[in-house]
Design a protein around this motif. Sequence first.
Motif, PDB file in Angstrom:
ATOM      1  N   GLY A  26       7.258  10.285  -4.035  1.00 36.47           N
ATOM      2  CA  GLY A  26       7.212  11.221  -3.187  1.00 36.47           C
ATOM      3  C   GLY A  26       8.310  10.244  -1.616  1.00 36.47           C
ATOM      4  N   ARG A  27       9.042  10.971  -0.950  1.00 36.74           N
ATOM      5  CA  ARG A  27      10.300  10.192  -0.078  1.00 36.74           C
ATOM      6  C   ARG A  27       8.527  10.625   1.746  1.00 36.74           C
ATOM      7  N   ALA A  28       9.082   9.583   1.986  1.00 40.20           N
ATOM      8  CA  ALA A  28       9.229   9.138   3.723  1.00 40.20           C
ATOM      9  C   ALA A  28       7.500   8.320   3.024  1.00 40.20           C
ATOM     10  N   PHE A  29       7.663   7.539   2.630  1.00 35.35           N
ATOM     11  CA  PHE A  29       5.975   6.735   2.368  1.00 35.35           C
ATOM     12  C   PHE A  29       5.854   6.017   3.969  1.00 35.35           C
ATOM     13  N   SER A  30       6.449   5.679   3.968  1.00 39.39           N
ATOM     14  CA  SER A  30       6.159   4.809   5.877  1.00 39.39           C
ATOM     15  C   SER A  30       5.880   6.169   6.987  1.00 39.39           C
ATOM     16  N   SER A  31       6.158   7.518   6.221  1.00 40.89           N
ATOM     17  CA  SER A  31       5.551   8.019   7.922  1.00 40.89           C
ATOM     18  C   SER A  31       3.798   8.999   7.504  1.00 40.89           C
ATOM     19  N   TYR A  32       3.585   7.895   5.778  1.00 39.09           N
ATOM     20  CA  TYR A  32       2.067   8.200   6.130  1.00 39.09           C
ATOM     21  C   TYR A  32       1.122   7.163   6.590  1.00 39.09           C
ATOM     22  N   THR A  33      -0.132   7.859   6.885  1.00 32.58           N
ATOM     23  CA  THR A  33      -0.977   6.638   7.354  1.00 32.58           C
ATOM     24  C   THR A  33      -1.772   6.606   6.265  1.00 32.58           C
ATOM     25  N   MET A  34      -1.723   5.434   5.587  1.00 34.30           N
ATOM     26  CA  MET A  34      -3.243   5.263   4.381  1.00 34.30           C
ATOM     27  C   MET A  34      -4.295   4.905   4.090  1.00 34.30           C
ATOM     28  N   ALA A  35      -4.877   5.478   3.909  1.00 38.71           N
ATOM     29  CA  ALA A  35      -6.342   4.706   3.746  1.00 38.71           C
ATOM     30  C   ALA A  35      -7.590   4.640   2.537  1.00 38.71           C
ATOM     31  N   TRP A  36      -7.847   4.349   1.905  1.00 34.32           N
ATOM     32  CA  TRP A  36      -9.078   3.169   1.166  1.00 34.32           C
ATOM     33  C   TRP A  36     -10.358   4.339   1.623  1.00 34.32           C
ATOM     34  N   PHE A  37     -10.769   5.163   0.937  1.00 38.67           N
ATOM     35  CA  PHE A  37     -11.776   5.960   0.760  1.00 38.67           C
ATOM     36  C   PHE A  37     -12.844   5.717  -0.553  1.00 38.67           C
ATOM     37  N   GLN A  39     -16.643   6.375  -2.980  1.00 39.00           N
ATOM     38  CA  GLN A  39     -18.137   7.319  -3.133  1.00 39.00           C
ATOM     39  C   GLN A  39     -18.473   7.017  -3.537  1.00 39.00           C
ATOM     40  N   ALA A  40     -19.882   6.790  -3.386  1.00 38.42           N
ATOM     41  CA  ALA A  40     -20.855   6.435  -5.071  1.00 38.42           C
ATOM     42  C   ALA A  40     -22.244   7.983  -5.274  1.00 38.42           C
ATOM     43  N   PRO A  41     -22.551   7.331  -6.113  1.00 38.60           N
ATOM     44  CA  PRO A  41     -22.901   9.320  -6.895  1.00 38.60           C
ATOM     45  C   PRO A  41     -23.752   9.224  -6.280  1.00 38.60           C
ATOM     46  N   GLY A  42     -23.843  10.772  -5.407  1.00 40.78           N
ATOM     47  CA  GLY A  42     -24.662  11.813  -4.426  1.00 40.78           C
ATOM     48  C   GLY A  42     -24.514  11.018  -3.146  1.00 40.78           C
ATOM     49  N   LYS A  43     -23.164  10.301  -3.395  1.00 39.40           N
ATOM     50  CA  LYS A  43     -23.429   9.921  -1.577  1.00 39.40           C
ATOM     51  C   LYS A  43     -22.164  11.317  -1.026  1.00 39.40           C
ATOM     52  N   GLU A  44     -21.377  11.108  -0.033  1.00 38.34           N
ATOM     53  CA  GLU A  44     -20.292  11.075   0.997  1.00 38.34           C
ATOM     54  C   GLU A  44     -19.052  11.186   0.418  1.00 38.34           C
ATOM     55  N   ARG A  45     -17.937  11.116   0.926  1.00 34.13           N
ATOM     56  CA  ARG A  45     -16.726   9.782   0.360  1.00 34.13           C
ATOM     57  C   ARG A  45     -16.844   9.155   1.944  1.00 34.13           C
ATOM     58  N   ASP A  46     -16.726   7.968   1.868  1.00 35.77           N
ATOM     59  CA  ASP A  46     -17.143   7.041   3.337  1.00 35.77           C
ATOM     60  C   ASP A  46     -15.479   6.484   3.002  1.00 35.77           C
ATOM     61  N   PHE A  47     -15.213   5.964   4.753  1.00 38.23           N
ATOM     62  CA  PHE A  47     -13.961   5.907   4.613  1.00 38.23           C
ATOM     63  C   PHE A  47     -14.257   4.037   4.942  1.00 38.23           C
ATOM     64  N   VAL A  48     -13.175   3.461   4.172  1.00 33.26           N
ATOM     65  CA  VAL A  48     -13.355   2.122   4.429  1.00 33.26           C
ATOM     66  C   VAL A  48     -12.431   1.111   4.824  1.00 33.26           C
ATOM     67  N   ALA A  49     -10.842   1.518   5.077  1.00 29.58           N
ATOM     68  CA  ALA A  49     -10.221   1.086   5.749  1.00 29.58           C
ATOM     69  C   ALA A  49      -9.269   1.994   5.597  1.00 29.58           C
ATOM     70  N   GLY A  50      -8.127   1.257   7.047  1.00 31.70           N
ATOM     71  CA  GLY A  50      -6.543   2.885   6.863  1.00 31.70           C
ATOM     72  C   GLY A  50      -5.410   1.587   7.503  1.00 31.70           C
ATOM     73  N   ILE A  51      -4.400   2.314   6.652  1.00 29.29           N
ATOM     74  CA  ILE A  51      -3.562   1.479   7.737  1.00 29.29           C
ATOM     75  C   ILE A  51      -2.144   2.665   8.214  1.00 29.29           C
ATOM     76  N   VAL A  52      -2.202   2.240   9.517  1.00 25.54           N
ATOM     77  CA  VAL A  52      -1.467   3.960  10.108  1.00 25.54           C
ATOM     78  C   VAL A  52       0.114   3.348   9.861  1.00 25.54           C
ATOM     79  N   TRP A  53       0.773   4.446   9.821  1.00 26.70           N
ATOM     80  CA  TRP A  53       2.499   4.388   9.776  1.00 26.70           C
ATOM     81  C   TRP A  53       3.289   4.081  10.876  1.00 26.70           C
ATOM     82  N   GLY A  54       4.737   3.166  10.357  1.00 24.78           N
ATOM     83  CA  GLY A  54       5.190   2.650  11.186  1.00 24.78           C
ATOM     84  C   GLY A  54       4.580   0.800  11.347  1.00 24.78           C
ATOM     85  N   GLY A  55       3.808   1.110  12.414  1.00 24.89           N
ATOM     86  CA  GLY A  55       3.777  -0.258  12.384  1.00 24.89           C
ATOM     87  C   GLY A  55       2.738  -1.132  11.865  1.00 24.89           C
TER      88      GLY A  55
END
Length: 124
Positions: A26-37, A39-55
């Motif tokens: 898709g287009r404009a990948f650099s405009s997206y903040t990306m993150a890894w989450f 999820q273990a069985p029976g648990k919520e999807r938890d934040f692991v790491a994120g990297i902000v668009w641009g900088g």
Amino acid sequence: QVQLVESGGGLVQAGGSLRLSCVASGRAFSSYTMAWFRQAPGKERDFVAGIVWGGGLTYYGDSVKGRFAISRDNVKNMVYLEMNSLKPEDTAVYYCGARYAGGNSVSSRDYAYWGQGTQVTVSS
């Protein structure tokens, strides 16, 4: 719109390392903040790491600080998660998420686009 595909999961012993990759189409990948989450069985999807668009500012969940590192390559439309000193409690399905033009967020509800996930299993 962006489509995401994760890879790099697998089975590893405690103390080992893995590198997860996420390729975006898709287009404009650099405009997206990306993150890894995760999820273990029976648990919520938890934040692991994120990297902000641009900088490229990075953020980490408390349980992975000092062990995991997130990075991105805006030319290749890739985001990576380097995982070191893995523990059995890191076992989960890991998901790559994308958020258009927003800052980092630890809430999965703020990410509109997701990959299918890749399984990481850490044996003791």
